[in-house]
Design a protein around this motif. Structure first.
Motif, PDB file in Angstrom:
ATOM      1  N   GLY A   1      31.605 -19.834  18.909  1.00  0.00           N
ATOM      2  CA  GLY A   1      32.366 -19.935  17.668  1.00  0.00           C
ATOM      3  C   GLY A   1      33.852 -19.679  17.866  1.00  0.00           C
ATOM      4  O   GLY A   1      34.694 -20.334  17.235  1.00  0.00           O
ATOM      5  N   LEU A   2      34.199 -18.751  18.762  1.00  0.00           N
ATOM      6  CA  LEU A   2      35.602 -18.449  19.028  1.00  0.00           C
ATOM      7  C   LEU A   2      36.293 -19.634  19.707  1.00  0.00           C
ATOM      8  O   LEU A   2      37.433 -19.971  19.378  1.00  0.00           O
ATOM      9  N   PHE A   3      35.587 -20.270  20.644  1.00  0.00           N
ATOM     10  CA  PHE A   3      36.155 -21.431  21.328  1.00  0.00           C
ATOM     11  C   PHE A   3      36.324 -22.607  20.366  1.00  0.00           C
ATOM     12  O   PHE A   3      37.336 -23.307  20.401  1.00  0.00           O
ATOM     13  N   GLU A   4      35.330 -22.810  19.500  1.00  0.00           N
ATOM     14  CA  GLU A   4      35.418 -23.912  18.542  1.00  0.00           C
ATOM     15  C   GLU A   4      36.535 -23.686  17.527  1.00  0.00           C
ATOM     16  O   GLU A   4      37.246 -24.625  17.164  1.00  0.00           O
ATOM     17  N   LYS A   5      36.690 -22.445  17.100  1.00  0.00           N
ATOM     18  CA  LYS A   5      37.769 -22.145  16.154  1.00  0.00           C
ATOM     19  C   LYS A   5      39.121 -22.429  16.781  1.00  0.00           C
ATOM     20  O   LYS A   5      40.007 -23.026  16.147  1.00  0.00           O
ATOM     21  N   ARG A   6      39.294 -22.023  18.045  1.00  0.00           N
ATOM     22  CA  ARG A   6      40.561 -22.287  18.726  1.00  0.00           C
ATOM     23  C   ARG A   6      40.799 -23.783  18.887  1.00  0.00           C
ATOM     24  O   ARG A   6      41.909 -24.282  18.696  1.00  0.00           O
ATOM     25  N   LEU A   7      39.738 -24.523  19.223  1.00  0.00           N
ATOM     26  CA  LEU A   7      39.868 -25.968  19.383  1.00  0.00           C
ATOM     27  C   LEU A   7      40.315 -26.613  18.067  1.00  0.00           C
ATOM     28  O   LEU A   7      41.244 -27.437  18.040  1.00  0.00           O
ATOM     29  N   LYS A   8      39.666 -26.249  16.977  1.00  0.00           N
ATOM     30  CA  LYS A   8      40.031 -26.815  15.674  1.00  0.00           C
ATOM     31  C   LYS A   8      41.481 -26.485  15.320  1.00  0.00           C
ATOM     32  O   LYS A   8      42.235 -27.340  14.849  1.00  0.00           O
ATOM     33  N   ASN A   9      41.886 -25.235  15.566  1.00  0.00           N
ATOM     34  CA  ASN A   9      43.260 -24.836  15.237  1.00  0.00           C
ATOM     35  C   ASN A   9      44.281 -25.576  16.099  1.00  0.00           C
ATOM     36  O   ASN A   9      45.357 -25.955  15.627  1.00  0.00           O
ATOM     37  N   ASN A  10      43.941 -25.794  17.382  1.00  0.00           N
ATOM     38  CA  ASN A  10      44.859 -26.505  18.266  1.00  0.00           C
ATOM     39  C   ASN A  10      45.056 -27.952  17.807  1.00  0.00           C
ATOM     40  O   ASN A  10      46.166 -28.490  17.875  1.00  0.00           O
ATOM     41  N   ILE A  11      43.972 -28.572  17.344  1.00  0.00           N
ATOM     42  CA  ILE A  11      44.087 -29.941  16.817  1.00  0.00           C
ATOM     43  C   ILE A  11      44.944 -29.950  15.553  1.00  0.00           C
ATOM     44  O   ILE A  11      45.853 -30.778  15.396  1.00  0.00           O
TER      45      ILE A  11
ATOM     46  N   LYS B   1      48.739 -29.880  15.881  1.00  0.00           N
ATOM     47  CA  LYS B   1      49.401 -31.124  16.278  1.00  0.00           C
ATOM     48  C   LYS B   1      49.479 -32.136  15.136  1.00  0.00           C
ATOM     49  O   LYS B   1      50.206 -33.126  15.244  1.00  0.00           O
ATOM     50  N   LEU B   2      48.721 -31.896  14.077  1.00  0.00           N
ATOM     51  CA  LEU B   2      48.691 -32.860  12.968  1.00  0.00           C
ATOM     52  C   LEU B   2      49.538 -32.430  11.775  1.00  0.00           C
ATOM     53  O   LEU B   2      49.656 -33.184  10.808  1.00  0.00           O
ATOM     54  N   ARG B   3      50.093 -31.214  11.825  1.00  0.00           N
ATOM     55  CA  ARG B   3      50.967 -30.802  10.723  1.00  0.00           C
ATOM     56  C   ARG B   3      52.189 -31.706  10.659  1.00  0.00           C
ATOM     57  O   ARG B   3      52.677 -32.141  11.693  1.00  0.00           O
ATOM     58  N   PRO B   4      52.690 -32.007   9.442  1.00  0.00           N
ATOM     59  CA  PRO B   4      52.356 -31.431   8.141  1.00  0.00           C
ATOM     60  C   PRO B   4      51.226 -32.145   7.409  1.00  0.00           C
ATOM     61  O   PRO B   4      50.976 -31.871   6.232  1.00  0.00           O
ATOM     62  N   TYR B   5      50.552 -33.086   8.043  1.00  0.00           N
ATOM     63  CA  TYR B   5      49.463 -33.807   7.384  1.00  0.00           C
ATOM     64  C   TYR B   5      48.258 -32.891   7.223  1.00  0.00           C
ATOM     65  O   TYR B   5      47.965 -32.057   8.087  1.00  0.00           O
ATOM     66  N   HIS B   6      47.553 -33.080   6.114  1.00  0.00           N
ATOM     67  CA  HIS B   6      46.384 -32.255   5.842  1.00  0.00           C
ATOM     68  C   HIS B   6      45.185 -32.770   6.632  1.00  0.00           C
ATOM     69  O   HIS B   6      44.927 -33.975   6.690  1.00  0.00           O
ATOM     70  N   SER B   7      44.457 -31.848   7.252  1.00  0.00           N
ATOM     71  CA  SER B   7      43.258 -32.227   8.000  1.00  0.00           C
ATOM     72  C   SER B   7      42.183 -31.170   7.808  1.00  0.00           C
ATOM     73  O   SER B   7      42.484 -29.989   7.600  1.00  0.00           O
ATOM     74  N   THR B   8      40.945 -31.608   7.861  1.00  0.00           N
ATOM     75  CA  THR B   8      39.809 -30.690   7.793  1.00  0.00           C
ATOM     76  C   THR B   8      38.810 -31.058   8.886  1.00  0.00           C
ATOM     77  O   THR B   8      38.816 -32.186   9.395  1.00  0.00           O
ATOM     78  N   THR B   9      37.973 -30.107   9.235  1.00  0.00           N
ATOM     79  CA  THR B   9      36.957 -30.354  10.265  1.00  0.00           C
ATOM     80  C   THR B   9      35.592 -29.896   9.777  1.00  0.00           C
ATOM     81  O   THR B   9      35.484 -28.953   8.983  1.00  0.00           O
ATOM     82  N   GLN B  10      34.575 -30.583  10.257  1.00  0.00           N
ATOM     83  CA  GLN B  10      33.190 -30.183  10.020  1.00  0.00           C
ATOM     84  C   GLN B  10      32.474 -30.190  11.363  1.00  0.00           C
ATOM     85  O   GLN B  10      32.635 -31.131  12.146  1.00  0.00           O
ATOM     86  N   ARG B  11      31.713 -29.141  11.640  1.00  0.00           N
ATOM     87  CA  ARG B  11      30.987 -29.098  12.892  1.00  0.00           C
ATOM     88  C   ARG B  11      29.520 -29.389  12.663  1.00  0.00           C
ATOM     89  O   ARG B  11      28.898 -28.881  11.732  1.00  0.00           O
ATOM     90  N   GLN B  12      28.973 -30.247  13.522  1.00  0.00           N
ATOM     91  CA  GLN B  12      27.538 -30.467  13.598  1.00  0.00           C
ATOM     92  C   GLN B  12      27.152 -30.379  15.064  1.00  0.00           C
ATOM     93  O   GLN B  12      28.024 -30.336  15.936  1.00  0.00           O
ATOM     94  N   LYS B  13      25.909 -30.350  15.353  1.00  0.00           N
ATOM     95  CA  LYS B  13      25.445 -30.120  16.715  1.00  0.00           C
ATOM     96  C   LYS B  13      26.153 -31.033  17.722  1.00  0.00           C
ATOM     97  O   LYS B  13      26.016 -32.244  17.696  1.00  0.00           O
ATOM     98  N   GLY B  14      26.921 -30.402  18.638  1.00  0.00           N
ATOM     99  CA  GLY B  14      27.594 -31.148  19.691  1.00  0.00           C
ATOM    100  C   GLY B  14      28.766 -31.987  19.248  1.00  0.00           C
ATOM    101  O   GLY B  14      29.346 -32.730  20.046  1.00  0.00           O
ATOM    102  N   ARG B  15      29.131 -31.914  17.980  1.00  0.00           N
ATOM    103  CA  ARG B  15      30.189 -32.760  17.442  1.00  0.00           C
ATOM    104  C   ARG B  15      31.084 -31.965  16.493  1.00  0.00           C
ATOM    105  O   ARG B  15      30.664 -31.037  15.832  1.00  0.00           O
ATOM    106  N   ILE B  16      32.353 -32.390  16.446  1.00  0.00           N
ATOM    107  CA  ILE B  16      33.264 -31.956  15.389  1.00  0.00           C
ATOM    108  C   ILE B  16      33.765 -33.225  14.706  1.00  0.00           C
ATOM    109  O   ILE B  16      34.179 -34.172  15.378  1.00  0.00           O
ATOM    110  N   PHE B  17      33.701 -33.247  13.391  1.00  0.00           N
ATOM    111  CA  PHE B  17      34.198 -34.388  12.641  1.00  0.00           C
ATOM    112  C   PHE B  17      35.536 -34.011  12.022  1.00  0.00           C
ATOM    113  O   PHE B  17      35.648 -33.015  11.315  1.00  0.00           O
TER     114      PHE B  17
END
Length: 410
Positions: A21-31, A34-50
């Motif tokens: 969970g810590l690694f995934e949180k860092r990955l999402k934040n790093n993405i 790079k996308l600011r100021p545009y709004h982005s959201t993420t959803q995690r499912q098994k083996g995938r981040i959307f």
């Protein structure tokens, strides 16, 4: 508001057990950085981040972000729909109709059913979608080994379809393995070393020794460009520019000629250790490769390591020059690195440098140079340039202010 949708494939992160969970949180934040100021959201499912991003965000911006973020094995722009056969087939036709199949002869379908309640097995869906491909592109033939076109279907909480599957940089998200300081020169090696360490999760800032007027302003601009180029891989970085002309002249005047490079490198380690300590980092990173030059023999590196107060890491130590150049070309630093503006190490190099130094003898020689005052002065005159996760400059500061705050906190 319409959204871009990207499917992101995890790799090594999925093996992290309770820490995943810590690694995934860092990955999402790093993405997201790079996308600011545009709004982005993420959803995690098994083996995938959307990843969902506002449509106003240019695709090029999203795709560069995914291509330079460690922790991603692969990614693709996708479409999402309900898990109904008619809807899936309709979306597949829609997706394929926008695809340029010019020059293509073969295809295959890859179907994956994560939702086992879906009534059709992966093989059934692959066969059915193959018929859809034939409807849109009648001339294409099935080739399961080396197809020109691959249509992917994943059945999860929804159905996801995509045609392109792009390779990510793999590794671990920058910032999950601590912080370090890279000794960044204007050469080919050190930016590649930064890439390799960031790939293992280390968050890096950079330090450059500038010996004006012996090294030109063009040499400094070259290093700034290198820092900006590698910043996306580092998820942002700071460049510490150290004016070290007086220190180098002192070394040139007082040190044995054949040992001047080693004395300079010892000073670099001493000064870098001060920055590492002040900034709460854990290591120093260099671009050295074993036996590449005189100062990179085992005895020479043992001596310079002994002058550092922190762990020294050399990710390129076993690389040959061609391997390093190949990586430099891939990450976009090579053409800048070969610009004809030499750094201070080259300017002050002796004709016949020592290659097999005695560590204790070299330490005694270093102590005789009286470098502490030069290091103190250089640190107080150091300027910090900051770059965000896209390599854009965000500000300039004096390191003296940080030294003062560090001293006040003791």
């Amino acid at each position: 508001m319409p959204k871009h949708l990207y499917l992101i494939k995890e790799g090594e992160i999925s093996l992290k057990g309770l820490n995943r969970g810590l690694f995934e949180k860092r990955l999402k934040n790093n993405i997201k950085d790079k996308l600011r100021p545009y709004h982005s959201t993420t959803q995690r499912q098994k083996g995938r981040i959307f990843l969902f991003v506002d449509e106003e965000c240019p695709r090029e911006r999203i795709e560069k972000a995914l291509s330079t973020t460690f922790g991603i094995v692969g990614w693709a722009e996708a479409v999402m729909c309900e898990k109904r056969l008619e809807t899936i087939f309709e979306k597949a036709k829609d997706l394929l109709s926008k695809f340029d199949a010019t020059g293509m002869r073969t295809f295959k379908v890859v179907a994956r059913r994560e939702d086992k309640s879906f009534p059709y097995h992966s093989y059934d869906m692959a066969c059915r979608l193959a018929e859809v491909v034939h409807e849109v592109f009648p001339s294409l033939e099935v080739d399961l080994r080396r197809p020109d076109l691959v249509l992917h279907l994943e059945i999860r909480n929804q159905a996801f379809l995509y045609t392109s599957d792009n390779a990510g940089p793999r590794g671990l998200p920058a910032g999950t393995a601590g912080r370090g300081l890279l000794l960044l020169s204007g050469g080919i090696d050190s930016p590649v070393a930064a890439y390799e360490m960031a790939k293992r999760g280390v968050k890096l800032d950079c330090l450059y020794f500038h010996a004006y007027p012996y090294t030109s302003d063009e040499a400094l601009e070259k290093v700034k460009t290198l820092a900006r180029t590698i910043a996306p891989y580092l998820n942002g970085t700071r460049l510490f520019v150290v004016p070290f002309t007086d220190g180098q002249l002192n070394i040139k005047d007082k040190a044995h000629e054949d040992a001047t490079t080693l004395m300079f490198r010892a000073s670099m380690m001493k000064l870098a250790s001060r920055v590492v300590r002040t900034e709460g980092m854990q290591c120093i990173v260099t671009g050295e490769a074993l036996s590449q030059v005189a100062s990179q023999t085992l005895p020479a590196m043992a001596f310079t390591d002994s002058m550092a107060d922190h762990l020294v890491l050399r990710p390129l130590v076993g690389f040959d020059k061609e391997e390093i150049i190949t990586l430099a070309r891939r990450i976009g630093t090579y053409e800048t690195s070969i610009l004809p503006y030499e750094d201070c190490c080259v300017i002050f190099s002796p004709k016949h440098p020592v290659t097999n130094p005695d560590k204790d003898e070299m330490r005694l020689q270093y102590e005789s140079l009286g470098m502490d005052d030069f290091i103190d002065r250089a640190l107080r005159e150091t300027v910090i340039y900051s770059y965000d996760a896209n390599g854009e400059p965000t500000g300039t500061w004096s390191f003296a202010d940080r030294l003062d705050r560090a001293d006040d906190s003791i």
